[in-house]
Write an enzyme that holds these catalytic residues in place. Structure first.
Site, PDB file in Angstrom:
ATOM      1  NE  ARG A 220     -12.692   0.344   5.130  1.00  0.00           N
ATOM      2  CZ  ARG A 220     -13.707  -0.218   4.332  1.00  0.00           C
ATOM      3  NH1 ARG A 220     -14.158  -1.332   4.387  1.00  0.00           N
ATOM      4  NH2 ARG A 220     -14.397   0.601   3.424  1.00  0.00           N
ATOM      5  CB  CYS A 221      -7.798   1.731  11.784  1.00  0.00           C
ATOM      6  SG  CYS A 221      -7.269   2.265  13.481  1.00  0.00           S
TER       7      CYS A 221
ATOM      8  CD  GLN B  87      -2.614  -1.482   2.743  1.00  0.00           C
ATOM      9  OE1 GLN B  87      -2.550  -2.329   3.291  1.00  0.00           O
ATOM     10  NE2 GLN B  87      -3.159  -0.186   3.069  1.00  0.00           N
TER      11      GLN B  87
ATOM     12  CD  GLU C  63      -9.415   5.145   8.889  1.00  0.00           C
ATOM     13  OE1 GLU C  63      -8.478   4.755   8.291  1.00  0.00           O
ATOM     14  OE2 GLU C  63      -9.129   5.960   9.998  1.00  0.00           O
TER      15      GLU C  63
END
Ligand code: CDP
Length: 794
Positions: free
Chosen positions: A370-371, A223, A740
């Site tokens: 996701r944070c 990512q 998120e």
């Protein structure tokens, strides 16, 4: 006479444009790592430890070498001889590449085989004989902090216990004083369990070192390609310009594809040694037991309250389980990420947070699943504490929140932990959600149902979270400041190529970034192609995680487009033979203020940049922008869930889920809704079914999708989505991050709803997942139910 284009028709801001990347994905034409085949490519397999804690007495690789087709067998000892057995982590710790002295978690990388095909490599791994001497295993912080606990990281010179770090923030004395003034003190203990991001595509790499050019090309499931390039330069001691990281299509990341994994490093070393491309890709079990877990934090929370519902102060003592290596990626200033973003949406005068991180015999934890660096835990603790406090005060859940939410005219608002929130309509969002769910009616229905022995419950979760790291003053990873970038090149025909330092993993950047260009320049979105993920072509960026793409890279896209527009203005002035000051801009066109019918389209200006530029003006039409945000963006969300619990079994069904999200200006409303639905699905999964844990020997329970459950469309409830729009005051076009939000704020709404349904039992907490047997135990035995032993918080 205006000739402005219709922004929606050209796919600009607000257009629910279909995702262009889906053209290849739904046809099975994506290029994921495992689709890439290079000439002469070899295959690598990793041998992992079956034990969670053991001394390695010896490793015998002789049988593996004898298997035809085996090209190389690597062990930690061999790497140690080249000083490569350990690597630095993104949090200034070290991590074993291949184990030398000991293994410290089940699934740790012990040896690697490189062979002609993956099956030979697998067989050869099975032929390696490792003699382990088992050691006592530590699977939770209680054991890690015991007086006589073995020191897991005895490889580190000054490490004499299992504490990774201690970190505190807030004003302890002022908080203690505020507690002395409290009418009521509400307390809560809970555990946010370990969870795994489990992207469908596992992690992998193809390293290709070319001896002739000395260039290393690595295709990588990452990512954050540029951060990885910096890390590879450090570990492999290669100059950065001779390393090219290419992130192809990524089959989901969710934070799992941010860290540097040993497999990546070993494949690179193998390619350098063998001078052949080497592919490594994990299987699902390898991914689930050994790569980047999230969460695993214990909380003891206290809230000082006035009788009228005003919160006076909050105190949080937390302990985080990082596994055997502290390898979370997070801004280096914040040891436990942005856990102190808790309570940012409430007007609370003072607060104090203490965190202790510990090592255990588990795979590294703490990835930003996701944070934004632990905001998920922060908001879960916050909203669970709000729920308990409202009950302790005997107040209505919505009213208690309404009393304490920051008001619209209080912005900018400095939070008790020092963040600056800058915009929002919090009470409006809450009220919209309550109206949508029919709050008052539901409370009546609940009372009626109770008379018939039925248990209905309603759970609320309201939260704002900081999305969009930087700014560069406060945010860095390994000393690299957090900003992002975009490069926009407009061709002679007015079509454009856009590259950014972000990397989409399913969020739809190829669609939405083009929409930003359409909005800024009037070039139809379909005329803009977006590329990300190649460090040789993309400008330097920090990558995509923590919902930072729109706030930072998206902003850079707008700024690059504005630079292009500024140059196009010069070209238009030249073509119209007027001065720049005489020109006005409307979408896609400059026109003469005094004669609006005389104009030049952006496409005409682009053609002039290559064929008819004025004397002294540099040819071409392109720009690069690096964007360092002045602040985070602060989206807000109100999630409300209703449930029915079966008192005979503890099974609970979701009745309705209402979500009101305010992420500022929406680039693509359809994609935003997709993000929210995906996030709510994950929130529901965490609250209801998803459980990855470890037995007393450190065996990972949940190492496959039979045990670690991902909800399908069958189990997932329907979601009712609504919006409020409060533009970010500093983002170039008013957007805030959203990717998120629902994963962060959602879980507490589900858990609060179930606890509300069984409120009469006096049970304050059931740890996630709220499996039926846990709910049944709480209902029948009337005590809190936790999935983990309590932790000492002194
Ligand atoms: O960093 P990441 O892409 O995961 O998260 P994000 O910036 O919140 O964006 C997720 C997706 O939603 C992207 O395609 C964005 O362009 C889109 N989005 C949007 O259309 N409008 C917003 N206000 C925020 C995000």
């Amino acid at each position: 006479m205006s000739q402005a284009l219709d922004e929606i028709k050209i796919g600009g801001l607000g257009a629910s444009r279909k995702r262009v990347e889906d053209n290849r994905f739904i046809r099975g034409k994506g290029t994921y790592l495992d689709d890439i085949v290079l000439p002469g490519m070899l295959h690598m397999e990793i041998l992992r430890s079956p034990l969670a804690h053991a001394r390695i007495r010896s490793i015998d690789t002789s049988k593996a070498w004898e298997i035809p087709g085996v090209r190389l067998v690597l062990t930690g000892e061999m790497l140690a001889s080249r000083n490569l057995a350990w690597m630095p982590t993104l949090s200034y710790d070290t991590q074993a590449v291949l184990a030398t002295d000991k293994v410290r978690f089940q699934g740790q990388e012990v040896a690697a085989v490189i062979a002609d095909d993956p099956y030979i490599a697998k067989d050869a791994c099975e032929a390696i004989v490792v003699d382990y001497e088992p050691l006592p295993v530590i699977v939770n912080p209680t054991q890690a902090l015991a007086e006589d606990a073995p020191v897991i990281r005895d490889d580190k010179e000054n490490q004499h216990d299992n504490v990774v770090f201690e970190w505190q923030v807030g004003d302890k004395e002022a908080t203690d004083r505020a507690f002395e003034q409290a009418d009521v003190i509400s307390t809560l203990d809970l555990h946010y369990p370990r969870s795994h991001p489990s992207p469908i595509e596992c992690c992998g790499s193809i390293a290709d070192f070319n001896r002739a050019t000395q260039k290393l090309t690595v295709y990588l499931t990452t990512q954050a390609p540029h951060i990885i390039r910096a890390a590879v330069a450090l570990v492999a001691e290669l100059p950065e310009h001779m390393i090219r990281i290419i992130a192809p299509d990524i089959g989901g990341g969710f934070g799992n594809k941010v860290p540097v994994y040993p497999g990546y490093v070993v494949s690179i070393l193998a390619s350098i040694l063998l001078e052949r491309p080497v592919k490594w890709i994990e299987d699902k079990t390898g991914n689930l037991i050994s790569t980047g877990f999230g969460r695993d934090i214990y909380l003891h929370g206290e809230m000082a309250l006035r009788k009228d519902g005003k919160i006076l102060a909050v105190r949080m003592h937390t302990t985080s389980d990082h596994g055997a290596f502290y390898s979370d990626a997070q801004p280096s200033k914040f040891r436990i990420g942005l856990l102190h973003s808790a309570f940012s949406c409430y007007d609370i005068p003072v607060a104090y947070l203490h965190n202790r991180g510990v090592y255990t015999n588990k795979a590294p934890g703490g990835v930003a699943y996701r944070c934004s660096f632990r905001v998920t835990e922060a908001m879960y603790f916050q909203e669970r504490m709000m729920h308990a406090a409202a009950n302790d005060l005997g107040m209505d859940q919505a009213e208690f929140r309404r009393i304490n939410l920051v008001r619209d005219d209080d912005f900018p608002h400095r939070t008790a932990f020092g963040f600056l929130t800058d915009s929002g309509q919090y009470v409006k969002c809450l009220d919209k959600a309550l109206e949508a769910i029919g709050y008052e009616d539901f409370l009546k229905q609940k009372e009626e149902a109770k008379k018939q022995g039925r248990l209905l419950g309603i759970g609320i979760s309201t939260m704002t979270e900081p999305l969009g790291a930087g700014n560069s003053r406060e945010f860095d990873i390994l000393g690299i400041k957090m900003f992002d970038s975009a490069e926009l090149r407009v061709h002679i025909t007015g079509r454009a190529l856009l590259r950014t330092g972000a990397k989409t993993q399913g969020q739809g950047h190829e669609t939405t970034w083009a929409q930003i260009v359409a909005h800024e320049l009037g070039i139809p979105a379909e005329d803009v192609v977006v590329e990300e993920g190649d460090t040789d072509t993309a400008p330097f960026g920090m990558g995509t995680y923590a919902s930072r793409s729109t706030p930072v890279a998206g902003a850079a896209v707008a700024m690059a487009a504005r630079k292009v527009r500024a140059k196009a203005r010069k070209l238009a002035a030249h073509l119209l033979e007027v001065s720049e000051e005489d020109l006005e801009w409307e979408l896609g066109r400059f026109y003469v203020r005094s004669a609006p019918e005389r104009g030049v389209s952006i496409q005409e200006a682009a053609a002039a940049a290559y064929s008819n530029m004025p004397d002294g003006l540099e040819p071409g039409l392109e720009a690069v922008a690096y964007y360092d945000p002045p602040n985070m963006t602060w989206p807000f969300a109100a999630y409300v869930v209703t449930v029915e619990v079966d008192p005979k079994t503890g099974v609970w069904d979701v009745l309705r889920v209402v979500a009101v999200d305010d992420c500022g200006v929406r680039i693509n409303p359809m994609i935003v809704e997709g993000q929210i639905m995906g996030g709510l699905t994950e929130a529901f999964a965490k609250a209801s079914m998803q459980y990855i844990t470890f037995d007393a020997e450190g065996n990972c329970i949940g190492s496959n999708y039979m045990d670690y459950l991902l909800p399908t469309a069958w189990e997932t409830p329907g979601f009712e989505l609504h919006e409020v729009v409060t533009p970010s005051p500093h983002h170039p076009f008013g957007a805030k991050g959203v990717g998120e939000c629902a994963t962060v704020g959602g879980p507490a709404a589900f858990v609060n709803a179930v606890l509300d349904a069984i409120k009469d039992t006096g049970v304050r907490n059931i740890d996630m997942p709220l499996l039926p047997h846990r709910v049944y135990e709480a209902l029948t035995e009337r005590h809190d139910v936790s999935g983990a032993p309590p932790v000492r918080m002194d």
